[in-house]
Write a protein that holds these residues in place. Structure first.
Motif, PDB file in Angstrom:
ATOM      1  N   ILE A   9      57.870  30.005  42.816  1.00 12.76           N
ATOM      2  CA  ILE A   9      56.484  29.671  43.170  1.00 12.76           C
ATOM      3  C   ILE A   9      55.855  30.842  43.914  1.00 12.76           C
ATOM      4  N   ASN A  10      56.579  31.381  44.890  1.00 14.20           N
ATOM      5  CA  ASN A  10      56.062  32.508  45.674  1.00 14.20           C
ATOM      6  C   ASN A  10      55.895  33.757  44.819  1.00 14.20           C
ATOM      7  N   GLU A  11      56.829  33.989  43.916  1.00 14.55           N
ATOM      8  CA  GLU A  11      56.738  35.141  43.022  1.00 14.55           C
ATOM      9  C   GLU A  11      55.494  35.048  42.144  1.00 14.55           C
ATOM     10  N   LEU A  12      55.250  33.872  41.588  1.00 18.77           N
ATOM     11  CA  LEU A  12      54.071  33.681  40.748  1.00 18.77           C
ATOM     12  C   LEU A  12      52.778  33.825  41.551  1.00 18.77           C
ATOM     13  N   THR A  22      49.875  35.048  32.885  1.00 13.24           N
ATOM     14  CA  THR A  22      49.658  34.648  31.496  1.00 13.24           C
ATOM     15  C   THR A  22      49.431  33.139  31.465  1.00 13.24           C
ATOM     16  N   PRO A  23      48.896  32.617  30.370  1.00 11.60           N
ATOM     17  CA  PRO A  23      48.722  31.160  30.276  1.00 11.60           C
ATOM     18  C   PRO A  23      50.033  30.390  30.460  1.00 11.60           C
ATOM     19  N   ALA A  24      51.140  30.923  29.948  1.00 12.65           N
ATOM     20  CA  ALA A  24      52.436  30.250  30.112  1.00 12.65           C
ATOM     21  C   ALA A  24      52.858  30.234  31.581  1.00 12.65           C
ATOM     22  N   GLU A  25      52.598  31.333  32.281  1.00  9.96           N
ATOM     23  CA  GLU A  25      52.944  31.397  33.703  1.00  9.96           C
ATOM     24  C   GLU A  25      52.055  30.471  34.523  1.00  9.96           C
ATOM     25  N   LEU A  26      50.794  30.332  34.129  1.00  8.52           N
ATOM     26  CA  LEU A  26      49.908  29.401  34.828  1.00  8.52           C
ATOM     27  C   LEU A  26      50.409  27.968  34.685  1.00  8.52           C
ATOM     28  N   GLU A  27      50.874  27.616  33.499  1.00  5.49           N
ATOM     29  CA  GLU A  27      51.431  26.275  33.286  1.00  5.49           C
ATOM     30  C   GLU A  27      52.693  26.077  34.117  1.00  5.49           C
ATOM     31  N   GLU A  28      53.549  27.101  34.141  1.00  6.48           N
ATOM     32  CA  GLU A  28      54.782  27.016  34.931  1.00  6.48           C
ATOM     33  C   GLU A  28      54.452  26.848  36.405  1.00  6.48           C
TER      34      GLU A  28
END
Length: 69
Positions: A9-12, A22-28
């Motif tokens: 969570i902190n890394e993102l 990216t859209p995939a990272e936003l969903e994650e």
């Protein structure tokens, strides 16, 4: 929630501030945040369920849930 998930969570969050996600990272990120909040709320509710109010005369009452008005 595991330490690895909190670290992710902190890394993102750091990545979002610098280069974007990216859209995939936003969903994650959204899924991890929802899981974190659910765990936080469950732990906080458990803490409140074990909270008592002690009055001056010495008797104790369990804290009860308030209903919205």
């Amino acid at each position: 929630m595991t330490k690895e998930k909190v670290a992710r969570i902190n890394e993102l969050a750091r990545k979002k501030k610098t280069v974007g996600l990216t859209p995939a990272e936003l969903e994650e990120q959204a899924a991890l945040r929802q899981e974190y909040l659910a765990d936080f709320r469950a732990g906080f509710r458990e803490q409140l369920n074990n909270t008592y109010i002690q009055y001056e005369d010495g008797h104790r009452e369990r804290l009860t849930e308030r209903k919205p008005q």
